[in-house]
Design a protein around this motif. Structure first.
Motif, PDB file in Angstrom:
ATOM      1  N   MET A   1       0.840  -1.198   0.000  1.00  0.00           N
ATOM      2  CA  MET A   1       0.000   0.000   0.000  1.00  0.00           C
ATOM      3  C   MET A   1       0.876   1.249   0.000  1.00  0.00           C
ATOM      4  N   ASN A   2       0.555   2.208  -0.850  1.00  0.00           N
ATOM      5  CA  ASN A   2       1.337   3.428  -0.835  1.00  0.00           C
ATOM      6  C   ASN A   2       0.830   4.373   0.251  1.00  0.00           C
ATOM      7  N   THR A   3       1.564   5.453   0.455  1.00  0.00           N
ATOM      8  CA  THR A   3       1.268   6.352   1.574  1.00  0.00           C
ATOM      9  C   THR A   3      -0.124   6.968   1.469  1.00  0.00           C
ATOM     10  N   ALA A   4      -0.490   7.417   0.268  1.00  0.00           N
ATOM     11  CA  ALA A   4      -1.803   8.037   0.109  1.00  0.00           C
ATOM     12  C   ALA A   4      -2.921   7.055   0.413  1.00  0.00           C
ATOM     13  N   THR A   5      -2.752   5.808  -0.017  1.00  0.00           N
ATOM     14  CA  THR A   5      -3.767   4.788   0.240  1.00  0.00           C
ATOM     15  C   THR A   5      -3.911   4.536   1.736  1.00  0.00           C
ATOM     16  N   ILE A   6      -2.793   4.494   2.441  1.00  0.00           N
ATOM     17  CA  ILE A   6      -2.829   4.254   3.886  1.00  0.00           C
ATOM     18  C   ILE A   6      -3.510   5.410   4.616  1.00  0.00           C
ATOM     19  N   ILE A   7      -3.240   6.635   4.174  1.00  0.00           N
ATOM     20  CA  ILE A   7      -3.887   7.790   4.797  1.00  0.00           C
ATOM     21  C   ILE A   7      -5.398   7.700   4.641  1.00  0.00           C
ATOM     22  N   LEU A   8      -5.850   7.357   3.439  1.00  0.00           N
ATOM     23  CA  LEU A   8      -7.288   7.219   3.202  1.00  0.00           C
ATOM     24  C   LEU A   8      -7.860   6.039   3.985  1.00  0.00           C
ATOM     25  N   ALA A   9      -7.100   4.951   4.042  1.00  0.00           N
ATOM     26  CA  ALA A   9      -7.561   3.781   4.793  1.00  0.00           C
ATOM     27  C   ALA A   9      -7.697   4.112   6.274  1.00  0.00           C
ATOM     28  N   ASN A  10      -6.773   4.903   6.787  1.00  0.00           N
ATOM     29  CA  ASN A  10      -6.851   5.289   8.199  1.00  0.00           C
ATOM     30  C   ASN A  10      -8.076   6.158   8.483  1.00  0.00           C
ATOM     31  N   ASP A  11      -8.434   7.033   7.526  1.00  0.00           N
ATOM     32  CA  ASP A  11      -9.664   7.821   7.683  1.00  0.00           C
ATOM     33  C   ASP A  11     -10.871   6.888   7.774  1.00  0.00           C
ATOM     34  N   CYS A  12     -10.854   5.863   6.922  1.00  0.00           N
ATOM     35  CA  CYS A  12     -11.939   4.885   6.924  1.00  0.00           C
ATOM     36  C   CYS A  12     -11.989   4.127   8.249  1.00  0.00           C
ATOM     37  N   LEU A  13     -10.833   3.725   8.750  1.00  0.00           N
ATOM     38  CA  LEU A  13     -10.782   2.988  10.016  1.00  0.00           C
ATOM     39  C   LEU A  13     -11.307   3.841  11.170  1.00  0.00           C
ATOM     40  N   GLN A  14     -10.915   5.097  11.176  1.00  0.00           N
ATOM     41  CA  GLN A  14     -11.355   5.986  12.250  1.00  0.00           C
ATOM     42  C   GLN A  14     -12.866   6.163  12.228  1.00  0.00           C
ATOM     43  N   GLN A  15     -13.455   6.196  11.025  1.00  0.00           N
ATOM     44  CA  GLN A  15     -14.909   6.298  10.915  1.00  0.00           C
ATOM     45  C   GLN A  15     -15.594   5.054  11.487  1.00  0.00           C
ATOM     46  N   ARG A  16     -14.857   3.955  11.539  1.00  0.00           N
ATOM     47  CA  ARG A  16     -15.399   2.715  12.094  1.00  0.00           C
ATOM     48  C   ARG A  16     -14.924   2.486  13.531  1.00  0.00           C
ATOM     49  N   ASN A  17     -14.356   3.547  14.112  1.00  0.00           N
ATOM     50  CA  ASN A  17     -13.872   3.506  15.502  1.00  0.00           C
ATOM     51  C   ASN A  17     -12.794   2.442  15.711  1.00  0.00           C
ATOM     52  N   ILE A  18     -11.914   2.333  14.713  1.00  0.00           N
ATOM     53  CA  ILE A  18     -10.790   1.395  14.783  1.00  0.00           C
ATOM     54  C   ILE A  18      -9.504   2.207  14.720  1.00  0.00           C
ATOM     55  N   PRO A  19      -8.507   1.899  15.553  1.00  0.00           N
ATOM     56  CA  PRO A  19      -7.251   2.655  15.545  1.00  0.00           C
ATOM     57  C   PRO A  19      -6.591   2.646  14.169  1.00  0.00           C
ATOM     58  N   PRO A  20      -5.908   3.732  13.814  1.00  0.00           N
ATOM     59  CA  PRO A  20      -5.257   3.801  12.502  1.00  0.00           C
ATOM     60  C   PRO A  20      -4.051   2.872  12.410  1.00  0.00           C
ATOM     61  N   ILE A  21      -3.673   2.579  11.191  1.00  0.00           N
ATOM     62  CA  ILE A  21      -2.507   1.729  10.922  1.00  0.00           C
ATOM     63  C   ILE A  21      -1.236   2.543  11.129  1.00  0.00           C
ATOM     64  N   LYS A  22      -0.242   1.922  11.721  1.00  0.00           N
ATOM     65  CA  LYS A  22       1.066   2.547  11.868  1.00  0.00           C
ATOM     66  C   LYS A  22       2.064   1.812  10.983  1.00  0.00           C
ATOM     67  N   LEU A  23       2.941   2.583  10.354  1.00  0.00           N
ATOM     68  CA  LEU A  23       3.974   1.972   9.538  1.00  0.00           C
ATOM     69  C   LEU A  23       5.135   1.552  10.412  1.00  0.00           C
ATOM     70  N   GLU A  77      -6.972  -5.745  10.288  1.00  0.00           N
ATOM     71  CA  GLU A  77      -6.971  -6.591   9.105  1.00  0.00           C
ATOM     72  C   GLU A  77      -8.391  -6.939   8.676  1.00  0.00           C
ATOM     73  N   ALA A  78      -9.241  -7.252   9.639  1.00  0.00           N
ATOM     74  CA  ALA A  78     -10.632  -7.593   9.327  1.00  0.00           C
ATOM     75  C   ALA A  78     -11.357  -6.411   8.694  1.00  0.00           C
ATOM     76  N   ALA A  79     -11.067  -5.204   9.195  1.00  0.00           N
ATOM     77  CA  ALA A  79     -11.720  -4.010   8.655  1.00  0.00           C
ATOM     78  C   ALA A  79     -11.173  -3.619   7.286  1.00  0.00           C
ATOM     79  N   MET A  80      -9.946  -4.015   7.006  1.00  0.00           N
ATOM     80  CA  MET A  80      -9.323  -3.659   5.733  1.00  0.00           C
ATOM     81  C   MET A  80      -9.741  -4.600   4.607  1.00  0.00           C
ATOM     82  N   ASP A  81     -10.001  -5.849   4.921  1.00  0.00           N
ATOM     83  CA  ASP A  81     -10.217  -6.870   3.897  1.00  0.00           C
ATOM     84  C   ASP A  81     -11.604  -6.795   3.262  1.00  0.00           C
TER      85      ASP A  81
END
Length: 222
Positions: A1-23, A77-81
């Motif tokens: 995953m590139n950086t921009a994708t991870i940033i967007l994915a973290n926004d999605c995770l936060q909307q689902r009340n899940i902690p963001p991904i750390k590199l 992982e469950a929220a990302m898949d």
């Protein structure tokens, strides 16, 4: 995953009340796999310095830059898949229904290569190359066959592989194989490019738009 994708994915995770991904840290990064369309191996290795050192193996610098590895919990992982997961959602947001890749460009690249194999000039120069290799004690019908016989699963080239690769390169030079083959491919590609110019221009423009969007996301998320 590139950086921009991870940033967007973290926004999605936060909307689902899940902690963001750390590199992970850089020493835990991995090298990305080389794109076969980028490494220029369609005629086998052609750079003398690389051949003498690595044979038919790819030089280390041909692999991509170090890519930070996302460290994810089971919950993340469950929220990302899946098609409704945050990874798919972030990619849709970044690229829409498009990709950075141009299917038309790849089609042209593949077509020119396949058609070039049947071109009389390529067949003649390949026969010259094969005769040159025979004189050096190696029996191969084409540079592609020589490449296919190399054991690329080993960490580095064997002495035998280095000898074959060096002979391969020498015969390519003496027969003018590379430039002859390239001229044939270029002629085919120019014809195909003319046929598909609008699609290719649109693909370039779309790629530029996606890259610009990714840069904005990174700037805003930094």
């Amino acid at each position: 995953m590139n950086t921009a994708t991870i940033i967007l994915a973290n926004d999605c995770l936060q909307q689902r009340n899940i902690p963001p991904i750390k590199l992970t840290t850089s020493n835990e990064s991995h090298q990305s796999d080389p794109d076969p369309y980028e490494v220029g191996r369609r005629y086998g290795p052609i750079v003398r310095a690389d051949i003498l050192t690595y044979g038919y193996h790819l030089p280390p610098e041909w692999f991509g830059k170090a890519v930070p590895t996302p460290r994810m919990s089971a919950q993340q992982e469950a929220a990302m898949d899946g098609p409704s997961g945050c990874l798919a959602a972030s990619r849709r947001e970044l690229t829409g229904s498009h990709t950075l890749d141009s299917p038309v460009a790849r089609q042209i690249s593949s077509k020119s290569f396949v058609e070039s194999l049947e071109d009389p000039k390529v067949k003649a120069v390949t026969a010259d190359w094969s005769a040159c290799m025979t004189k050096k004690g190696y029996s191969y019908k084409s540079p592609l066959q020589a490449l296919s016989k190399a054991d690329l699963k080993t960490p580095k080239a064997s002495a035998q592989e280095l000898h074959v690769a060096a002979a391969d390169y020498s015969c390519k030079v003496s027969t003018d194989l590379i430039s002859t083959w390239q001229r044939v491919e270029i002629k085919i590609q120019e014809t195909e490019i003319a046929k598909h110019l609008p699609q290719l221009k649109e693909a370039d423009a779309q790629r530029a738009r996606i890259m610009a969007k990714a840069e904005r996301i990174i700037d805003q998320g930094a």
